[in-house]
Write an enzyme that holds these catalytic residues in place. Structure first.
Site, PDB file in Angstrom:
ATOM      1  N   LYS A   1     -50.673  31.265 -13.223  1.00 15.77           N
ATOM      2  CA  LYS A   1     -51.812  31.945 -13.849  1.00 15.77           C
ATOM      3  C   LYS A   1     -51.701  33.467 -13.645  1.00 15.77           C
ATOM      4  O   LYS A   1     -50.916  33.923 -12.793  1.00 15.77           O
ATOM      5  CB  LYS A   1     -53.117  31.426 -13.227  1.00 15.77           C
ATOM      6  CG  LYS A   1     -53.237  31.697 -11.717  1.00 15.77           C
ATOM      7  CD  LYS A   1     -54.409  30.956 -11.086  1.00 15.77           C
ATOM      8  CE  LYS A   1     -54.490  31.242  -9.594  1.00 15.77           C
ATOM      9  NZ  LYS A   1     -55.511  30.405  -8.932  1.00 15.77           N
TER      10      LYS A   1
ATOM     11  N   ARG B   1     -67.516  26.063  -6.317  1.00 11.58           N
ATOM     12  CA  ARG B   1     -67.156  26.696  -7.595  1.00 11.58           C
ATOM     13  C   ARG B   1     -67.413  25.648  -8.682  1.00 11.58           C
ATOM     14  O   ARG B   1     -68.532  25.170  -8.803  1.00 11.58           O
ATOM     15  CB  ARG B   1     -65.693  27.187  -7.568  1.00 11.58           C
ATOM     16  CG  ARG B   1     -65.465  28.170  -6.417  1.00 11.58           C
ATOM     17  CD  ARG B   1     -64.273  29.122  -6.545  1.00 11.58           C
ATOM     18  NE  ARG B   1     -63.015  28.560  -6.980  1.00 11.58           N
ATOM     19  CZ  ARG B   1     -61.830  29.152  -6.785  1.00 11.58           C
ATOM     20  NH1 ARG B   1     -61.761  30.301  -6.122  1.00 11.58           N
ATOM     21  NH2 ARG B   1     -60.718  28.611  -7.240  1.00 11.58           N
TER      22      ARG B   1
ATOM     23  N   TYR C   1     -55.774  65.534  -5.674  1.00 11.80           N
ATOM     24  CA  TYR C   1     -57.194  65.809  -5.893  1.00 11.80           C
ATOM     25  C   TYR C   1     -57.976  65.875  -4.581  1.00 11.80           C
ATOM     26  O   TYR C   1     -57.825  65.010  -3.718  1.00 11.80           O
ATOM     27  CB  TYR C   1     -57.820  64.706  -6.752  1.00 11.80           C
ATOM     28  CG  TYR C   1     -57.262  64.621  -8.155  1.00 11.80           C
ATOM     29  CD1 TYR C   1     -57.251  65.725  -8.999  1.00 11.80           C
ATOM     30  CD2 TYR C   1     -56.766  63.419  -8.629  1.00 11.80           C
ATOM     31  CE1 TYR C   1     -56.750  65.632 -10.298  1.00 11.80           C
ATOM     32  CE2 TYR C   1     -56.267  63.308  -9.926  1.00 11.80           C
ATOM     33  CZ  TYR C   1     -56.268  64.425 -10.753  1.00 11.80           C
ATOM     34  OH  TYR C   1     -55.767  64.319 -12.028  1.00 11.80           O
TER      35      TYR C   1
ATOM     36  N   MET D   1     -54.212  58.275 -11.109  1.00 14.72           N
ATOM     37  CA  MET D   1     -54.025  57.208 -12.092  1.00 14.72           C
ATOM     38  C   MET D   1     -52.554  56.864 -12.313  1.00 14.72           C
ATOM     39  O   MET D   1     -52.184  55.699 -12.456  1.00 14.72           O
ATOM     40  CB  MET D   1     -54.669  57.602 -13.429  1.00 14.72           C
ATOM     41  CG  MET D   1     -54.666  56.474 -14.449  1.00 14.72           C
ATOM     42  SD  MET D   1     -55.406  56.933 -16.027  1.00 14.72           S
ATOM     43  CE  MET D   1     -57.114  57.180 -15.573  1.00 14.72           C
TER      44      MET D   1
HETATM   45  C1  LIG Z   1     -54.888  29.785  -7.875  1.00 16.46           C
HETATM   46  C2  LIG Z   1     -55.039  28.351  -7.576  1.00 16.46           C
HETATM   47  C3  LIG Z   1     -54.054  27.656  -6.858  1.00 16.46           C
HETATM   48  C4  LIG Z   1     -52.880  28.340  -6.187  1.00 16.46           C
HETATM   49  O1  LIG Z   1     -53.313  28.874  -4.960  1.00 16.46           O
HETATM   50  P1  LIG Z   1     -52.301  29.610  -3.964  1.00 16.46           P
HETATM   51  O2  LIG Z   1     -53.136  29.930  -2.791  1.00 16.46           O
HETATM   52  O3  LIG Z   1     -51.865  30.842  -4.691  1.00 16.46           O
HETATM   53  O4  LIG Z   1     -51.201  28.680  -3.696  1.00 16.46           O
HETATM   54  C5  LIG Z   1     -54.188  26.301  -6.734  1.00 16.46           C
HETATM   55  N1  LIG Z   1     -55.243  25.652  -7.258  1.00 16.46           N
HETATM   56  C6  LIG Z   1     -56.229  26.291  -7.926  1.00 16.46           C
HETATM   57  C7  LIG Z   1     -57.361  25.500  -8.470  1.00 16.46           C
HETATM   58  C8  LIG Z   1     -56.167  27.661  -8.100  1.00 16.46           C
HETATM   59  O5  LIG Z   1     -57.155  28.287  -8.745  1.00 16.46           O
END
Ligand SMILES: *Cc1c(COP(=O)(O)O)cnc(C)c1O
Length: 372
Positions: A38, A134, A264, A312
């Site tokens: 992701k 969640r 800055y 930036m």
């Molecule tokens: C991001 C995520 C993972 C991976 O977690 P890591 O700590 O990066 O291994 C696994 N399961 C879900 C549901 C996630 O959102």
């Protein structure tokens, strides 16, 4: 070391490290791996991370959003793909058409998945809430949702591939309590007629630290990229190799007298005659402004610290009398066993976690595949 001419900044992604990290974690956990790519593969590039993870033996690819999964399909990823965070009111038709497995967190999503089934059932993983607060099916709804899933499975609208949940990593005891709730959910699902082949609850942290959470299938995100999820253990301690090196070419050097203000607000003033080097990475590139005055940089094997504020597009380091030239390589982070700073050091400097440091590397930074 000199940067290739014409290169301002780049993130080098060692895809062999990703493949090797998967192999290592498969062996360690004796479980199949869902490789989580992701957020553009935690900044490394989702497609290249997926390809490398599959080469390392990952069984399936996990992402957050359906759009991320569809993009990977379009780019030719044929392996099972799994997405679990959905827009309110989304239609799952395109996802099901492209064989994207869906994480399902409530009855509404389950019914939408069933409705999206075409010539094949919608493949789903039912997510159950075990304490992270969640998404996930609430315990009060388990029986109803499992019964409906079993019914939809019987009539060929849905195929339940897995039951899953996600841990809080608060403490081993908290995670064991969540795991116990998960096992209750698995039993209730079975009594409702839902017996999927996969159960998964462990991300990288629990996959390594809580063997009873492995369940034959683990979702590995940060570990793929060779970053440790633990405060007190480095990637090397875990047998993992960091995949990303972030670097830039020194873009300017100038000799200045004592008392010269830098960047800055003049938060930094030189203590003596010295040389300043300009590094062309800034907060637009994901370098946290919060690390102003603290972040580490390695030039020619020497460690320097950001002088003054990160802007930036750029920041300055005070390199003293060290002979630094325009075009020299400045490494912000990489594999610390090679003598460069780690993403963890930047995380500490910015009061965050190294997950954020690698993931936030900006779109302006070209990614290039290469070795360390
Ligand atoms: C991001 C995520 C993972 C991976 O977690 P890591 O700590 O990066 O291994 C696994 N399961 C879900 C549901 C996630 O959102």
């Amino acid at each position: 070391m000199r940067m290739a001419s014409g290169v301002l900044r780049e993130a080098i992604v060692d895809v062999d490290a990703i493949a090797e990290n998967v192999r290592h974690l498969r062996r360690l956990t004796a479980s199949e791996v869902i490789a989580v790519v992701k957020a553009d593969g935690y900044g490394h590039g989702a497609h290249r991370a997926a390809v490398a993870a599959l080469r390392g033996g990952a069984a399936r690819i996990g992402v957050s959003d359906i759009d991320e999964a569809l993009a990977l399909r379009r780019q030719g990823i044929r392996a099972p793909l799994f997405a679990w965070l959905h827009a309110p009111g989304v239609s799952f038709a395109e996802a099901v058409h492209h064989d994207i497995e869906l994480g399902i967190s409530d009855l509404d999503q389950l019914l939408r998945a069933g409705a999206a089934a075409g010539d094949r059932p919608a493949a789903v993983h039912l997510k159950i809430e075990t304490g992270l607060s969640r998404n996930g099916i609430a315990p009060a709804d388990w029986r109803q949702v499992f019964s409906e899933a079993a019914r939809l499975e019987r009539i060929g609208r849905v195929r339940v591939v897995g039951l899953f949940s996600h841990l809080s990593n608060t403490s081993p005891d908290d995670d064991r309590a969540a795991l116990a709730r998960f096992e209750e959910g698995v039993v209730i699902a079975a009594s409702a007629g839902v017996n999927p082949p996969l159960r998964h609850i462990a991300a990288t942290n629990a996959a390594i630290a809580l063997p009873e959470a492995r369940l034959g299938c683990v979702r590995i995100g940060i570990g793929l990229y060779g970053v440790s999820p633990f405060d007190d253990r480095s990637a090397a301690d875990l047998g993992l190799r960091p995949a990303m090196t972030l670097r830039g070419a020194v873009a300017a050097v100038r000799r200045v007298p004592a008392g010269t203000g830098v960047s800055y607000g003049y938060d930094y003033r030189t203590a003596r005659d010295t040389t300043l080097a300009l590094i062309p990475l800034g907060y637009a590139d994901g370098v946290p402004r919060q690390a102003s005055g603290r972040g580490p940089v390695s030039i020619d094997g020497r460690r320097f610290t950001v002088a003054g504020r990160i802007a930036m597009d750029q920041f300055v380091v005070d390199v003293g009398d060290h002979p630094v030239a325009v075009g020299d390589e400045a490494v912000l982070f990489g594999d610390p066993t090679l003598g460069v700073p780690s993403a963890r050091e930047w995380a500490d400097a910015a009061d965050t976690i190294d997950y954020e440091i690698v993931t936030r590397v900006g779109a302006r930074v070209p990614r290039r595949e290469g070795g360390a």
